[in-house]
Structures are given as C-alpha cells and as structure tokens.
Write a protein that holds these residues in place. Structure first.
Motif, PDB file in Angstrom:
ATOM      1  N   SER A 222       0.647  -1.191  -0.227  1.00 40.96           N
ATOM      2  CA  SER A 222       0.111  -0.393   0.215  1.00 40.96           C
ATOM      3  C   SER A 222       0.734   1.260   0.340  1.00 40.96           C
ATOM      4  CB  SER A 222      -0.677   0.257   1.185  1.00 40.96           C
ATOM      5  OG  SER A 222      -1.825  -0.755   0.741  1.00 40.96           O
ATOM      6  N   LEU A 223       1.751   1.170   1.212  1.00 43.86           N
ATOM      7  CA  LEU A 223       2.596   2.386   0.863  1.00 43.86           C
ATOM      8  C   LEU A 223       3.185   2.240  -0.282  1.00 43.86           C
ATOM      9  CD1 LEU A 223       4.422   1.746   4.176  1.00 43.86           C
ATOM     10  CD2 LEU A 223       3.252   4.300   3.565  1.00 43.86           C
ATOM     11  N   ASP A 225       2.565   1.628  -3.050  1.00 41.05           N
ATOM     12  CA  ASP A 225       1.339   2.230  -4.226  1.00 41.05           C
ATOM     13  C   ASP A 225       0.905   4.210  -4.188  1.00 41.05           C
ATOM     14  OD1 ASP A 225      -0.454  -1.074  -4.492  1.00 41.05           O
ATOM     15  OD2 ASP A 225       0.805   0.418  -5.631  1.00 41.05           O
ATOM     16  N   PHE A 226       0.834   3.995  -2.633  1.00 40.70           N
ATOM     17  CA  PHE A 226       0.113   5.352  -2.470  1.00 40.70           C
ATOM     18  C   PHE A 226       2.083   6.401  -2.938  1.00 40.70           C
ATOM     19  CE2 PHE A 226      -1.463   8.208  -0.397  1.00 40.70           C
ATOM     20  CZ  PHE A 226      -0.936   9.117   0.692  1.00 40.70           C
ATOM     21  N   ALA A 229       1.612   7.294  -6.471  1.00 40.15           N
ATOM     22  CA  ALA A 229       0.648   8.415  -6.857  1.00 40.15           C
ATOM     23  C   ALA A 229       0.973   9.397  -6.480  1.00 40.15           C
ATOM     24  CB  ALA A 229      -0.834   7.549  -6.168  1.00 40.15           C
ATOM     25  N   VAL A 230       1.391   9.745  -5.463  1.00 37.27           N
ATOM     26  CA  VAL A 230       1.702  11.181  -4.631  1.00 37.27           C
ATOM     27  C   VAL A 230       2.493  11.758  -5.379  1.00 37.27           C
ATOM     28  CG1 VAL A 230       1.947  11.941  -2.511  1.00 37.27           C
ATOM     29  CG2 VAL A 230       0.892  10.522  -2.488  1.00 37.27           C
TER      30      VAL A 230
END
Lengths: 406, 563
Positions: A222-223, A225-226, A229-230
């Motif tokens: 998750s980290l 992917d996040f 995206a950021v």
C-alpha cells in the motif's frame, strides 16, 4: 533460529573421545533445486564439523533432501522412546511445484535447527542413524531410506507381542471387560492436559503471527502504491508544493521497502520460532502416545499374565499334560511383562527429564523470539518516525512561503 | 468512534467505554511493569490519568494472576505513557487547521475545516474577516405527504431541522432554524446553478433513487443528514455563495421554501442567454405554422432545440467543438485535468493505505490477545520457574501488542480525517467541471448566434441582390427582407446577451480558479502536514512501546545467562 550457543555443543561425558573435549557442529545450507517439473525437489548441503571418533573429521559434507531428514526422524522416534524428538518442518504438498525463495529459506532454517538439536542432545547424538545421516554417501543414504517400510521394522518378538495384544483385546471385547488402559496419575493427567491445551494456544498465537507478517507485506505494498500516486500528483504541480508531494511519495516508497524487510524479519525470527514451538508440542504429543502404548502393553501383559496364572493353577491342580507348556508360557509372559514394565518406566523417567529440558529450552527460545519481535518493531517504528520527520522542515518552509492571507 | 481527538485521556476512555471489543475489557495486570520502573509504588496513580479511580496493584512476589478482579481502567491506563512532545506538536497542528471549529463541535455535526472564519484559513476577501456562519442539520422527522396519495397512508418523507448561527448582516438575527426536506435542497442547488454559472458550486448530495423501504431506514436517514450538513457547510464556506439570496432564503424563511423549482434546462439557458427569447417564442409560434416565409423564425427555433439537446448531453460527455481562444485558460484547464486524474488515483491509494493500516492494527491486537491467553495459561499451569519466566515474557509482548494496536487505531482515525481532504477535492473537481461546462455552453451559444447572424446577413444580401434586379421592386422579397431584418435585430440582441453572459462566466471562472489555486495549496499543505506530524507522533510512541519491551527482554536474558 536457535541461539548460537547450541550450535556447537560441548557434551559432558561422551564415550566417543575421552581425550579432548568432544564437539559437533552441523549446518544445513545451500538449498538447490534438483530435477524437473513434478520430480523436482530441493537438496541441501549438510556440513558436519566434529571430533567424534567414529565420524570422519574434521569436516564432512553430504547432500541431503527433505525425505532423508524424515527418515532420520522416524528412526530416532522409533528407537528413543520417551525423548522429545525435535520436530521437522511440514511436508509441503501445495508449494512443491512452486518453491518460493521464502519457503525454501524457512525450510532450510527449520532443518538446520532440527539437526542441531539432535546433535546437541546428549543421547540422540550417539545414534548410529545420525551418523549415517551425517556421513554416509548419497547412494547409501538412498538405500537406507528405501528400506524403511512400515511394520517390518519391528523385530519378531515385538511382532508376537502385537498379535498377543490383538488377542487380548478381542478377549476383552468378547468378555465385555472395560480395562483402564490409561495412566491415571494426577501428574500425568496434568501434563497431558497442559500439552494439549498448550498446543491450542500456541497454534492460535502462531496463526496471528503469520497473519501479522502478511499485514506487514500488505501495508508495504500500500505504501508503495500510495507513494507512486503521490509522486505523480507532485509532478502535476510545478511549485514547492509539488516538490513536497514528490518527496512524500519517495519517503512512502522507501518505507514500503522497510516494511517488507521487517515482514521477512518477523517471519524468520518470530513466526517460525512460534511454529517450531507448536511442532515441538505436537512431537511431545506423539511421545505421549508412545508412553500410552507402553503403558497399555504393560497393562495387557499383566492382565494376560493373571489369566495365564489362573490357567496354570488349574492345570497344576488337575495335573494336566498342558501344565508344562503353560509353565513355559507363563515364564515367557513374565519376562515380557517385566520388559514392558521396564520400558514403560524408562519412558516415564526420560519424559520427566525431557520435560524440564523442554521448558527451559522453550523459555530461552521464546525469550529470544520475543526480543527479536520487539527489536524489529522498534526499528520499524523508528524508521517510520525518522522518514516522516525529515519531511517536516520542507513542509514548514512551504507553508511560510504560501500566502495564507491576502 | 473516529471523531474527536481533543484529548488523549478522553479518547482512551471513549475507547474503553464504547467499544465492546474483548481487547478493551482486557484486565491486564501491570504491577510488574510499573514496579520495575518505579521503586515503591503501591498505587498506580500517574498524574495524567489521575481522574480514573485506581486500586492498589498486588506486590510482585506472588505469581501475578491475570484474572484479577480489579478496576480494568487503572491497569490499562498504567500501560500508557503520558503524551509525548510529538503528540502535543501534532495536536496543535490539527487545531491550527481547524481554526475555531473545535468550539463548534457537537455530537451531530463536524464542522469542516474550511470554515472561512478568517482566522487561520486562507480567505481571499479581506472584508470577510469577521464573517461567521455555522450550520447544523439535525433531528430528522418523518412526515406524510398530504395530497396525491394513491397509496393509502400516503408517501412519507423526512424533514430535517436546519440550524444556523451567524453574525452576517444580511441575515435577520444570529440564530434560527427551519425545517426542510430533501426536495428543497434539490431546488436550492438548481437555483444556485442557474444564478452562479461559472462558479465552482459545491455539489449537492445524490438523490439516491432507492425504494421507500430503504428510505425509511435509520442508517439511510443518518447518512443523508450528514451529507446535507456537509453540503450546506460547503456552501456557507464559499465566499460568494454564502452571500447569495438563495442560500439565505433557504436557511431562514420559515414554512414553504420561497424558491421556484426549475424544470427545464433549456429554458434556463434561454433565460440567461436571450432575455427576449420568450417574447419571441410567444410571437413566433402562432405565425410559424402559417407562414413558410418565416423560415428564419423556424430556423431560430430549431437551433435552440439543438442547443437544448447539446446542453443536456454535455455533462461530462464529449467535449464540444468550441474553440476556446483564451490560451491561459486552456493551459489551466489542462493542468486541472491532470490534477484531477492524479487526485483520483491518490484518493484510491489513500483508501487502500488506510485499510492496510487498519488491518495491521487489528491483527496486532489479535496477536496480543492470543498472547494474553497464553500468559494466563502458562501462569496457571506453571510447575517450574522457566514457565514463570516465559509467562512474564509473553505478558510483555501481549501488552505491547495491544498498546500498539490501539495506537494504530487512533492513528488511522486521524489519517482518515486528513485524507478526507483528498476525497473532498474529488467533489471540488466535479464542481470545476460543471463550471467549465457552463463556460463551454455559453461560448457555444455565442458562436452559434454569430454563425446564425452571418447566415441571416448573407441571406438578406442575396435577397436584396435578387430583389434589385426586379424592376419596380419585389414586394414578396421586400417583405421577406424586412422579416429577416427583424430577425437579425432580435438575434443581435440575443448575441449581445450571450456575449455578456459568456464574459460573466469567464470572469467567474477566473476568480474561482484563483481562489482554487490558493485554497488548494493551503489545503493540501495543511493536510500533508497533519498527516506527516501524525505519523511521526504515533511512530515515536510505538517505538517507545517496543523499545521498552526489548530492553526488558535484554535484561532478562542477561539475568538468565548470568545464572
């Protein structure tokens, strides 16, 4: 991983080398995939360093596969009744075709622990089977392995015993006798209850530990992917805020890697020791079963003896020709009964010692595992704190630049 | 349960009281832990938690039984350290972005950070420094539709009490309430869309076409109540819309909502673009059928029909073939489009991140629980010292895991709040899209009118040329020319209107874009800061929890080896 201090053990009195301090150290390393497709398996290098007189020293390397370890364990379990034989990692049916690196590493570690525990056990280390396992060439090993087939392991006398058992069982059923074939001493009950419940509790803890490892991996993903995206969002903005976004994204990705590392550390240093604990308890259950068998044998022999005695007295009274035979049988039974009693009592004695050893060992193992867990989590948390903290100055600088008021 | 984090103690207590979780009611005995650090403490009274009644923990010497019937709160509170500096820091940041909001918190509504109270949030108009308006939506009540009930018993609907507190001059009074139903909100929203074309008007809650059974459910009503509140607060936070008549009437006028419902999109367009078109329509219709010469009139009608169709299908659909000449605008639009794309991805990933964090915390808690059970078991069944030692180790890990799990949960509640900002901007982007669509359609109107004008002009020219060739004049043609010239005049007026409207919308777009830029910067910055500070704070706390355990283990291991 078992504590380093157990790897190379100094055994007390060993008949093997009275002159210098005897030691033996084993390691299981270098897993290699052999064969193709359905036939594929993993082979390991087993390196033995020892000064035992009947071993080839100072160092010997052999190649072994999982089934060899299984053979060794079965032999030891058979011969050394009462001793808690160290557990093996499970046979894998599903993952056989797709051995993941992680799975191989977990198995290797467990096998290493297994052999070392045997090598450092004051009784087990004397085993011939161990020597064969550690020293024999691959061909002999394979031959030895394929010879072991179920019931024919047993000696003829024991075979007789079994038939007799069956006989007496049948008689019982026919006569409708309910024989107490279980030990009923409070200590035994307590120990049995303890072991059985302990397994349940440990299994639950291990289940959650394994899940926690998975959560680490998921959070890491998750980290990542996040972060990505950021970062893309940051590219949209062409100002200081955009740069901050990009940095945030980068930190997030970096933390993802830390998280994955911690997942692995948690798996190998906490979850696996827990699993090992569970297996050890299951092994004890097997030993308890052996003890039960021994007790039952003893009981049944006693019973059979009683019956035989009745017969014998009968024959003596009527001076039957069967008396001589009956006497002979009675004597045989007596000898066997004594033997069975002796076996049983030995098992009880050994188990008591083993129990004490087991508790102490497990306290050490758990203490270490818990320590590693806490250390790992602290390391992770600090890493997280440091990473995010490093962003704060930039965020501060950005907000002082951004006009908050017209 | 995620709401207020105004005070660490309260939160902890809130967790303990409200959650039915087995973990929360855990009786964790901590005398060993505390006794190790505090020389002689028979009462676990740590100053920050002094408000909780404590009871004396038993001395260390006896084997600590987990099932102690004591006050669970004391033991649990003694697990937690006083708030760290980091927490003070990050809490202050949360306050900072909320401005005066913490004063206004009540159970029913959460005030949205962008309150435009002018104190800390960025406000583009300095005159609104003291403007203050706060809206809450509460007390849903079921009412019956009196007329037109085919079904016996009639249709039921809900009304909501809308309470406003404000110091703005335009309102009569500083505190007042009205009852409104969802249909009223739709009316308000429609009217605002008409009056404020080009502005980034916050989107109203969805109509939610669900069957009447679902409508009655409390969950649905509650969701709607929350959505309505958020919507009204957003409206009140918009620097222009907060001053609108529509909003004021909605908030203040008792009884029936004095706003007309608008039904026809086309007529709205006509209203805005062509003031006289209604007259024209009134004039044209009866004549249209009898006079084929009124070709111009019919064409006029046709193109408005087409316009209506176009507008109806334009929402979020294919981009019209309008040529936007304002390059700066085109650039900004492109950028916003990119931003929108990325923000959607970020929003999705933020959701996953929150979920992953939540799962992590949950599993950690479950692990802790399992170890609590193990500890209890080993303690009860202990027959040798090594078991006692092991039990104590396991207790350490159990308490640490449970603590960490709680911290994780708190962190997540905060994170959700921060990320809410991102999700809100998805709504903002929709409002922006609407505003841009208005601009496009207004431009289309202008361009269509322009091309209509030029075609009319050329037809007049042709007619005039043809007519001049006829000797003595061509009365039919002359009449036609006159009619066309009338049409031209009307169309010219329409064109001027349309251009004015278009320019107006352009201006609105521009001011709104500027406002969006600034607010976006500030919002995202404060969001990032809040998020980062939170993460730092909680990570530090967690590190401490684990370090404590690790140190203790080290001590113990040394002890054992020493023996």
């Amino acid at each position: 991983m078992i504590p380093q201090q157990w790897n190379s053990v100094v055994s007390g009195q060993s008949p093997r080398s009275p002159s210098s301090q005897p030691f033996i150290s084993v390691s299981v390393t270098d897993p290699a995939k052999m064969g193709n497709g359905v036939q594929s398996y993993i082979s390991y290098k087993v390196i033995t360093k020892t000064n035992f007189s009947d071993y080839q020293g100072p160092e010997k390397i052999v190649i072994r596969r999982y089934n060899d370890f299984v053979w060794l364990r079965e032999r030891l379990f058979d011969k050394y009744k009462g001793i808690f034989i160290p557990p093996l990692p499970e046979k894998s049916t599903v993952e056989k075709f797709r051995f993941s690196a992680e799975f191989i590493e977990m198995r290797r570690q467990a096998l290493d622990t297994f052999v070392n525990r045997i090598a450092s056990h004051h009784e087990l280390q004397k085993s011939d089977d161990l020597r064969v396992f550690l020293q024999a060439d691959e061909l002999s090993m394979e031959m030895a392995r394929s010879q072991e087939i179920g019931i024919f392991k047993k000696k003829p006398a024991e075979l007789m015993q079994i038939f007799k058992d069956v006989q007496s069982k049948v008689t019982d059923v026919v006569l409708g006798k309910e024989k107490p074939v279980e030990e009923s001493s409070p200590e035994y009950e307590k120990m049995k209850h303890y072991i059985f419940e302990l397994e349940e509790h440990l299994a639950e803890a291990q289940k959650h530990a394994y899940r926690l490892v998975k959560r680490h991996k998921e959070l890491g993903q998750s980290l990542s992917d996040f972060g990505k995206a950021v970062k893309l969002l940051g590219d949209c903005e062409d100002n200081a805020l955009g740069k901050v976004f990009s940095e945030l994204g980068a930190k997030s990705e970096m933390l993802s890697i830390k998280m994955q590392k911690e997942a692995h550390h948690l798996l190998m240093n906490f979850e696996e020791p827990l699993k090992d604990y569970v297996r050890a308890v299951q092994s004890i259950k097997a030993t308890i079963a052996e003890r039960g068998n021994a007790f039952k044998q003893q009981c049944e022999l006693t019973e059979t003896m009683k019956l035989k005695e009745i017969d014998l007295n009968k024959y003596r009274l009527i001076r039957s020709i069967k008396q001589a035979e009956a006497e002979h049988e009675y004597e045989m039974l007596q000898a066997e009964s004594e033997e069975a009693t002796r076996r049983f009592e030995m098992i009880v004695r050994i188990m008591n010692d083993e129990m004490v050893r087991f508790q102490e060992q497990k306290t050490l193992d758990m203490g270490l595992a818990i320590h590693e867990f806490a250390k790992g989590q602290a390391r992770l948390a600090n890493g997280i704190a440091d990473a995010w903290r490093s962003l704060l100055p930039k965020l501060e600088a950005c907000s002082s630049q951004t006009p908050n008021h017209q | 349960m995620m709401g207020e984090h105004s005070d660490n103690n309260t939160t902890q207590q809130a967790h303990l009281y409200t959650s039915p979780d087995e973990m929360e009611s855990l009786l964790l005995d901590e005398p060993s832990l505390t006794d190790r650090h505090f020389a002689s403490s028979n009462s676990s009274s740590f100053p920050p938690f002094a408000d909780v009644a404590t009871h004396d923990p038993p001395p260390l010497s006896s084997p600590s039984s987990i099932s102690r019937h004591g006050n669970p709160l004391s033991s649990l509170h003694s697990l937690l350290e006083p708030p760290s500096y980091a927490e003070a820091v990050f809490r202050s940041f949360d306050r900072d972005q909320n401005g005066t909001n913490n004063n206004n918190n009540n159970n029913n509504g959460e005030v949205i950070p962008r309150d435009n109270s002018g104190e800390t949030s960025s406000s583009s108009s300095p005159t609104s420094m003291s403007d203050y308006i706060w809206i809450s939506v509460s007390d849903p009540q079921k009412e019956q539709e009196l007329s037109n009930s085919i079904v016996p018993g009639g249709n039921a609907y809900f009304t909501y009490l809308i309470t406003t507190r404000t110091n703005m001059r335009d309102f009569n009074g500083s505190e007042f309430s009205v009852r409104r139903r969802f249909k009223d909100i739709v009316t308000l929203s429609d009217r605002l869309s008409e009056s404020y074309r080009g502005f980034f008007i916050p989107l109203r809650p969805d109509k939610n076409v669900v069957d009447s059974q679902v409508m009655q459910k409390q969950e649905f009503v509650e969701q709607r109540r929350i959505a309505l509140e958020k919507y009204l607060q957003r409206l009140a936070a918009h620097p222009v819309i907060k001053n609108s008549d529509e909003l004021r009437l909605f908030l203040q006028v008792q009884g029936k909502l004095p706003l007309e419902k608008t039904t026809d999109v086309a007529s709205r367009v006509l209203d805005g673009a062509v003031k006289m078109s209604k007259q024209l329509l009134g004039e044209v219709e009866p004549i249209e059928t009898s006079q084929p010469a009124r070709g111009g009139g019919r064409d006029f009608m046709r193109f408005f029909k087409e316009l209506k169709q176009y507008v109806a299908t334009d929402w979020g659909g294919s981009k019209p073939a309008v040529i936007e000449e304002d390059n700066e605008f085109v650039e900004k639009k492109e950028k916003l489009l990119n931003f929108e794309r990325e923000i959607i991805t970020v929003s999705q990933q933020a959701e996953s991140l929150v979920k992953a964090q939540q799962d992590f915390g949950e599993t950690m808690g479950e692990l802790g629980l399992a170890f609590v059970k193990l500890t209890k078991f080993e303690t009860e069944e202990a027959v040798c010292n090594s078991q006692m030692t092991r039990a104590s180790d396991m207790k350490n890990i159990a308490t640490a895991s449970v603590k960490a799990s709680r911290l994780c949960r708190e962190l997540n509640a905060q994170t959700v709040k921060h990320f809410g900002k991102i999700h809100e901007y998805l709504g903002v982007m929709l409002a922006v899209n609407n505003a841009f669509s208005e601009r496009s359609s207004a431009l289309l109107t202008v361009q269509t009118l322009l091309s209509e004008l030029s075609s009319l002009e050329s037809r007049i020219e042709k007619l005039e040329a043809a007519s001049s060739k006829v000797f003595g004049g061509d009365s039919t043609r002359i009449r036609k020319i006159d009619d066309l010239k009338d049409t031209v005049r009307v169309t010219e007026d329409a064109k001027s209107c349309a251009i004015r409207e278009y320019e107006r919308i352009k201006e609105n777009n521009k001011t709104e874009l500027e406002r969006l830029e600034k607010e976006r910067q500030a919002d995202f910055l404060s969001m990032l800061r809040g998020f980062v500070v939170n993460q730092v704070g909680y990570a530090e706390k967690m590190a401490k929890v684990w370090e404590t355990v690790a140190e203790e283990e080290e001590e113990e291991t040394n002890d054992i080896i020493g023996h």
